[in-house]
Scaffold this active site. Structure first.
Site, PDB file in Angstrom:
ATOM      1  N   SER A  97       2.053  -2.829  -4.347  1.00 39.20           N
ATOM      2  CA  SER A  97       2.007  -1.464  -3.824  1.00 39.20           C
ATOM      3  C   SER A  97       0.954  -0.621  -4.518  1.00 39.20           C
ATOM      4  CB  SER A  97       3.361  -0.787  -4.047  1.00 39.20           C
ATOM      5  OG  SER A  97       4.364  -1.494  -3.392  1.00 39.20           O
ATOM      6  N   HIS A 147      -1.821  -5.749   1.721  1.00 39.72           N
ATOM      7  CA  HIS A 147      -0.704  -4.824   1.520  1.00 39.72           C
ATOM      8  C   HIS A 147      -0.112  -4.361   2.849  1.00 39.72           C
ATOM      9  CE1 HIS A 147       0.857  -0.710   0.034  1.00 39.72           C
ATOM     10  NE2 HIS A 147       1.779  -1.638  -0.134  1.00 39.72           N
ATOM     11  N   GLU A 199      -3.576  -2.877   4.328  1.00 39.51           N
ATOM     12  CA  GLU A 199      -4.702  -2.619   3.438  1.00 39.51           C
ATOM     13  C   GLU A 199      -5.170  -3.972   2.893  1.00 39.51           C
ATOM     14  OE1 GLU A 199      -3.743   1.813   1.659  1.00 39.51           O
ATOM     15  OE2 GLU A 199      -2.620   0.146   0.815  1.00 39.51           O
ATOM     16  N   ASN A 231      -0.311   4.609  -0.480  1.00 35.77           N
ATOM     17  CA  ASN A 231       0.701   4.907  -1.498  1.00 35.77           C
ATOM     18  C   ASN A 231       0.286   6.031  -2.436  1.00 35.77           C
ATOM     19  OD1 ASN A 231       2.641   3.220  -0.563  1.00 35.77           O
ATOM     20  ND2 ASN A 231       2.181   1.527  -1.938  1.00 35.77           N
TER      21      ASN A 231
HETATM   22  N1  3HC Z   1      12.808  -4.468  10.678  1.00 34.78           N
HETATM   23  C1  3HC Z   1      12.262  -4.758  11.875  1.00 34.78           C
HETATM   24  N2  3HC Z   1      12.133  -3.856  12.866  1.00 34.78           N
HETATM   25  C2  3HC Z   1      12.607  -2.612  12.633  1.00 34.78           C
HETATM   26  C3  3HC Z   1      13.212  -2.244  11.434  1.00 34.78           C
HETATM   27  C4  3HC Z   1      13.302  -3.241  10.435  1.00 34.78           C
HETATM   28  N3  3HC Z   1      13.839  -2.973   9.244  1.00 34.78           N
HETATM   29  N4  3HC Z   1      13.579  -0.939  11.502  1.00 34.78           N
HETATM   30  C5  3HC Z   1      13.218  -0.521  12.720  1.00 34.78           C
HETATM   31  N5  3HC Z   1      12.624  -1.515  13.396  1.00 34.78           N
HETATM   32  C6  3HC Z   1      12.029  -1.432  14.720  1.00 34.78           C
HETATM   33  C7  3HC Z   1      13.043  -1.331  15.798  1.00 34.78           C
HETATM   34  O1  3HC Z   1      13.447  -2.610  16.275  1.00 34.78           O
HETATM   35  C8  3HC Z   1      12.297  -0.551  16.844  1.00 34.78           C
HETATM   36  O2  3HC Z   1      11.426  -1.421  17.544  1.00 34.78           O
HETATM   37  P1  3HC Z   1      11.064  -1.136  19.073  1.00 34.78           P
HETATM   38  O3  3HC Z   1      10.472   0.252  19.138  1.00 34.78           O
HETATM   39  O4  3HC Z   1      10.073  -2.208  19.367  1.00 34.78           O
HETATM   40  O5  3HC Z   1      12.360  -1.225  19.796  1.00 34.78           O
HETATM   41  C9  3HC Z   1      11.405   0.386  16.048  1.00 34.78           C
HETATM   42  O6  3HC Z   1      11.274  -0.214  14.768  1.00 34.78           O
HETATM   43  C10 3HC Z   1      12.017   1.757  15.924  1.00 34.78           C
HETATM   44  O7  3HC Z   1      13.324   1.594  15.330  1.00 34.78           O
HETATM   45  P2  3HC Z   1      14.550   2.563  15.532  1.00 34.78           P
HETATM   46  O8  3HC Z   1      14.485   3.168  16.904  1.00 34.78           O
HETATM   47  O9  3HC Z   1      15.798   1.866  15.116  1.00 34.78           O
HETATM   48  O10 3HC Z   1      14.385   3.622  14.444  1.00 34.78           O
HETATM   49  P3  3HC Z   1      13.332   4.740  14.326  1.00 34.78           P
HETATM   50  O11 3HC Z   1      12.695   5.099  15.604  1.00 34.78           O
HETATM   51  O12 3HC Z   1      14.044   5.750  13.546  1.00 34.78           O
HETATM   52  O13 3HC Z   1      12.187   4.051  13.437  1.00 34.78           O
HETATM   53  C11 3HC Z   1      11.178   3.377  11.416  1.00 34.78           C
HETATM   54  C12 3HC Z   1      12.469   3.445  12.220  1.00 34.78           C
HETATM   55  C13 3HC Z   1      10.218   2.389  12.119  1.00 34.78           C
HETATM   56  C14 3HC Z   1      11.529   2.861  10.036  1.00 34.78           C
HETATM   57  C15 3HC Z   1      10.523   4.812  11.396  1.00 34.78           C
HETATM   58  O14 3HC Z   1      11.468   5.736  10.940  1.00 34.78           O
HETATM   59  C16 3HC Z   1       9.319   4.903  10.499  1.00 34.78           C
HETATM   60  O15 3HC Z   1       8.198   4.526  10.857  1.00 34.78           O
HETATM   61  N6  3HC Z   1       9.517   5.457   9.262  1.00 34.78           N
HETATM   62  C17 3HC Z   1       8.473   5.613   8.283  1.00 34.78           C
HETATM   63  C18 3HC Z   1       8.383   4.375   7.434  1.00 34.78           C
HETATM   64  C19 3HC Z   1       7.229   4.396   6.457  1.00 34.78           C
HETATM   65  O16 3HC Z   1       6.672   5.417   6.113  1.00 34.78           O
HETATM   66  N7  3HC Z   1       6.865   3.213   5.946  1.00 34.78           N
HETATM   67  C20 3HC Z   1       5.840   3.052   4.939  1.00 34.78           C
HETATM   68  C21 3HC Z   1       6.420   3.235   3.569  1.00 34.78           C
HETATM   69  S1  3HC Z   1       5.243   2.908   2.275  1.00 34.78           S
HETATM   70  C22 3HC Z   1       5.284   1.237   2.090  1.00 34.78           C
HETATM   71  O17 3HC Z   1       6.050   0.527   2.686  1.00 34.78           O
HETATM   72  C23 3HC Z   1       4.320   0.647   1.117  1.00 34.78           C
HETATM   73  C24 3HC Z   1       5.000   0.008  -0.052  1.00 34.78           C
HETATM   74  O18 3HC Z   1       4.010  -0.554  -0.861  1.00 34.78           O
HETATM   75  C25 3HC Z   1       5.820   0.954  -0.854  1.00 34.78           C
END
Ligand code: 3HC
Length: 349
Positions: free
Chosen positions: A119, A140, A152, A190
């Site tokens: 990360s 990443h 990335e 990040n």
């Molecule tokens: N695994 C697989 N698919 C998932 C999932 C999971 N854990 N969670 C959600 N999904 C999929 C669903 O199946 C759905 O797919 P579809 O649109 O094709 O049907 C889609 O994502 C949307 O899911 P939901 O309707 O259940 O839920 P939301 O619309 O609330 O979306 C979310 C959930 C995709 C997690 C959305 O809230 C989001 O994009 N959040 C922001 C997440 C973010 O910022 N991530 C980056 C963090 S930083 C990082 O990871 C880097 C690391 O180094 C720290």
């Protein structure tokens, strides 16, 4: 350069998500974790995600079975011997990553490429322990890896340009939108994201607003898909703190030090969704937080947005990344409706 057989080390939510991404693209995948229970957890993580995709009719049960059949699991690094690429997704501890890379260097065929999904840690420092630093890059992914489109691809000091290019092409073939980025603490997303998330925790710690106000402010007024505290729970509070330590060591800004409640939650074993609780409890289905305090939500939104946009501007002006890459990273890595520079354009317009 062809990538047909992929290894993944570490099978937490992120590692298992990376296994899923490669297997869905039709590649053979070897998933390795440090113990049998960790391997079982990895299998469970993949099965849960695939059954979610089946129940949402994104894929058929038959396709899910084909994806599972492409994955071989185990605890032995020797399983990576014939892999064209191995992606490491272990915890954010430099000594652990270096130990893993030195072992990978020993077992993976000489032409194999080694990548870290770190990360924020330095890819150059990880590559240093191998005899093939020109074949080491960062790759990443973002949580959840099967959903977020951004990857990335990090070019370290000695990474060969052809390898960096080949890994970026591979990411495209997975349906992702990669950007080649420099080996700087936190890379692009990040650095900006965790600085913003940490700021939100400080508002909570200082008693400015409740977790519900903070999260609903950013969901409703900034139209971010999740509030900052919910997102920290998704990323994992321990991972978040490790990223902040790396950023703080670089900036030496006390505001980049992890906010107090991040540390106290971790100390009490609450590391976010993966342990069942963090800022929220996940024993029950998590619902989007709400609050009627419109005035405070407006204030929180203004405070966090101002700081977030300021960090983006400083990152761009100091040569961290282009405006286009920062915007793309935040949209495709974090599901934001627009990037920070697009948001700034509205203010100017
Ligand atoms: N695994 C697989 N698919 C998932 C999932 C999971 N854990 N969670 C959600 N999904 C999929 C669903 O199946 C759905 O797919 P579809 O649109 O094709 O049907 C889609 O994502 C949307 O899911 P939901 O309707 O259940 O839920 P939301 O619309 O609330 O979306 C979310 C959930 C995709 C997690 C959305 O809230 C989001 O994009 N959040 C922001 C997440 C973010 O910022 N991530 C980056 C963090 S930083 C990082 O990871 C880097 C690391 O180094 C720290």
């Amino acid at each position: 350069m062809t990538f047909e057989r992929i290894g993944v080390v570490g099978l937490g939510i992120m590692g298992a998500g990376i296994v899923e991404v490669f297997a869905k693209a039709g590649l053979q995948v070897v998933g390795v974790a440090e113990s049998e229970p960790a391997v079982e957890q990895g299998k469970k993580n993949l099965a849960t995600s695939l059954s979610r995709a089946v129940s949402r009719e994104k894929i058929t049960q038959e396709q899910a079975d084909e994806v599972s059949a492409r994955v071989t699991w185990g605890t032995d690094f020797e399983l990576f011997a014939e892999c064209d690429l191995v992606v490491e997704a272990a915890p954010e501890i430099m000594s652990l990553k270096q130990q893993i890379f030195s072992e990978l260097d020993r077992v993976v065929k000489p032409e194999g490429v080694l990548a870290s999904n770190t990360s924020s840690l330095s890819i150059s420092a990880i590559a240093e322990v191998t005899e093939r630093p020109e074949q080491v890059v960062g790759m990443h992914f973002f949580n959840p890896a099967p959903v977020q489109k951004f990857v990335e691809v990090i070019a370290a000091d000695k990474s060969h340009a052809d390898i960096v290019e080949a890994v970026a092409e591979l990411a495209k073939s997975l349906g992702k939108s990669p950007a080649v980025v420099a080996d700087k603490p936190g890379f692009i997303v990040n650095k900006l994201l965790l600085t913003y998330l940490n700021h939100a925790v400080r508002l909570l710690d200082e008693g400015v607003a409740s977790r519900e106000v903070i999260d609903s402010a950013m969901r409703e007024l900034a139209h971010f898909p999740m509030g900052p505290l919910e997102l920290l729970d998704l990323i994992g509070l321990d991972t978040s703190v490790e990223v902040l330590h790396t950023i703080e060591a670089d900036t030496r800004d006390p505001l980049d030090a992890p906010a107090a409640s991040l540390l106290s939650l971790i100390a009490s074993g609450n590391k976010g969704r993966k342990t069942g609780s963090g800022f929220y409890d996940y024993a029950e289905k998590h619902e989007a937080p709400t609050s009627d305090d419109q005035e405070l939500k407006i204030q929180v939104h203004a405070t966090l947005m101002k700081a977030y946009l300021h960090t983006a501007r400083v990152m761009n002006e100091s040569g961290y990344a282009s405006q286009a890459d920062i915007d793309m990273g935040m949209k495709l890595g974090c599901g934001l409706p627009e990037g920070p520079f697009e948001t700034m354009d509205h203010f100017v317009a």
